[in-house]
Design a protein around this motif. Structure first.
Motif, short mmCIF file in Angstrom:
data_model
loop_
_atom_site.label_atom_id
_atom_site.label_comp_id
_atom_site.label_asym_id
_atom_site.label_seq_id
_atom_site.Cartn_x
_atom_site.Cartn_y
_atom_site.Cartn_z
N PHE A 24 -1.69 -8.93 9.54
CA PHE A 24 -2.57 -9.87 10.24
C PHE A 24 -2.05 -10.17 11.64
N PHE A 71 -1.51 -7.04 2.77
CA PHE A 71 -1.63 -5.71 2.22
C PHE A 71 -0.30 -5.16 1.70
N GLY A 72 -0.41 -4.34 0.68
CA GLY A 72 0.73 -3.54 0.25
C GLY A 72 0.84 -2.30 1.11
N PRO A 73 1.91 -1.52 0.92
CA PRO A 73 2.14 -0.33 1.75
C PRO A 73 1.23 0.84 1.40
N GLN A 121 -8.61 4.00 2.09
CA GLN A 121 -8.54 4.26 3.53
C GLN A 121 -8.46 5.77 3.77
N LEU A 128 -5.53 7.13 1.22
CA LEU A 128 -4.54 6.07 1.05
C LEU A 128 -5.22 4.92 0.32
N LYS A 174 -11.86 6.50 9.28
CA LYS A 174 -13.00 5.80 8.67
C LYS A 174 -12.60 4.35 8.40
N PRO A 175 -13.59 3.45 8.37
CA PRO A 175 -13.25 2.06 8.06
C PRO A 175 -12.70 1.91 6.65
N LEU A 176 -11.92 0.87 6.48
CA LEU A 176 -11.47 0.54 5.14
C LEU A 176 -12.69 0.34 4.23
N TRP A 178 -15.22 -3.86 8.04
CA TRP A 178 -14.12 -3.30 8.82
C TRP A 178 -14.59 -2.26 9.83
N GLY A 179 -13.96 -2.25 10.98
CA GLY A 179 -14.10 -1.15 11.92
C GLY A 179 -13.16 -0.02 11.51
N ALA A 180 -13.36 1.13 12.14
CA ALA A 180 -12.54 2.30 11.81
C ALA A 180 -11.15 2.25 12.44
N PHE A 184 -11.33 -10.93 12.37
CA PHE A 184 -9.88 -10.69 12.23
C PHE A 184 -9.47 -9.48 13.05
N ARG A 234 4.33 5.26 -4.28
CA ARG A 234 3.97 5.35 -2.86
C ARG A 234 3.22 6.66 -2.57
N GLU A 257 -6.78 -14.75 5.47
CA GLU A 257 -6.20 -13.46 5.83
C GLU A 257 -5.73 -12.75 4.57
N GLN A 258 -5.78 -11.44 4.64
CA GLN A 258 -5.35 -10.65 3.51
C GLN A 258 -3.98 -10.06 3.80
N TYR A 289 -6.13 -6.83 12.80
CA TYR A 289 -4.94 -6.43 12.06
C TYR A 289 -4.27 -5.27 12.81
N LEU A 345 -5.02 1.15 -0.77
CA LEU A 345 -4.34 -0.08 -0.39
C LEU A 345 -4.73 -1.21 -1.32
N GLY A 349 1.55 4.94 8.34
CA GLY A 349 2.22 4.97 7.05
C GLY A 349 2.60 3.61 6.49
N GLU A 350 2.11 2.55 7.16
CA GLU A 350 2.46 1.20 6.70
C GLU A 350 1.21 0.38 6.39
N ALA A 351 1.44 -0.81 5.87
CA ALA A 351 0.33 -1.71 5.53
C ALA A 351 -0.22 -2.39 6.77
N PRO A 352 -1.52 -2.66 6.80
CA PRO A 352 -2.06 -3.50 7.87
C PRO A 352 -1.44 -4.89 7.79
#
Lengths: 115, 109
Positions: free
Chosen positions: B45, A106-108, A37, A88, A41-43, B99-101, B33, A9, A103-104, B35, A90, B40-43
């Protein structure tokens, strides 16, 4: 476990180290992704694998090396990173990569700091 | 180039309604989409829109206007747990996600 898991992590590494990030999905999906990430900024999509074959590589420096040994596991091997690589990281998976948008999940994430 | 615009940060009050906008300019369009990502966590949906109009899902609704290149996420009866970043992502003609920011939403009591 369910969903998408990532280890470690948190990771702090020097610029000369070699380390690997691990991702595992328990959803039976065929596509897996690595994203970067950074704050505000965008992913940034780094790599996409579909059925264990790499299908996207968005101009990522060679110091990042992905590996997908099977449809459930994805690795990101890191070597000689730069401080600007701190971010980060992801991992995500989806049912398929092409066709109708899926849909995707995601992991933490792994919080990487390069010193 | 391809571009997604969202406000960087918004503040709202618990119990109120907030609308988070997303405008896009992409090469083709195959859906949008939303999200949610807690710190500190995952995105995770929230919604997917491909046709014009409003899609409602509990306290959250998402709207799309393809002719205007515009979407919004509407959150009603805000709760403290809604404090998070909200990411807008558009599927382009190659089925790539742009993706947007993200918009950081702060909920105050």
């Amino acid at each position: 476990e369910t969903g998408v898991t990532q280890t470690p992590r948190h990771l702090v590494m020097g610029m000369t180290n070699k380390k690997s990030l691990k991702c595992e999905q328990h959803l039976g999906h065929n596509a897996m992704y690595w994203y970067k990430q950074s704050a505000k900024k965008p992913l940034e999509l780094m790599f996409v694998y579909s059925l264990e074959e790499r299908v996207e590589n968005n101009s990522v420096p060679s110091r990042f090396s992905p590996e997908c040994p099977n449809s459930s596991h994805l690795f990101l091997h890191l070597h000689t990173l730069q401080p600007e690589d701190s971010a980060l990281y992801l991992c995500a998976s989806s049912q398929e990569w092409t066709g109708a948008p899926y849909e995707q999940y995601f992991g933490p994430g792994t919080r990487l700091t390069v010193t | 180039g391809q571009n997604i615009d969202q406000p960087t940060e918004m503040t709202a009050t618990e119990g109120a309604i907030v609308q988070i906008n997303c405008t896009y300019q992409t090469s083709g369009f195959n859906g949008l989409f939303w999200y949610q990502q807690h710190a500190g966590e995952a995105p995770t949906f929230l919604s997917y829109n491909v046709l014009d109009g409003l899609e409602e899902k509990g306290r959250f609704s998402s709207f799309l206007s393809r002719s205007k290149g515009y979407s919004y996420l509407l959150l009603k009866e805000l709760q403290m747990k809604d404090s998070a970043s909200y990411l807008c992502a558009v599927v382009d003609s190659n089925y790539q996600l742009i993706w947007g920011a993200g918009t950081k939403l702060i909920i105050k009591p």
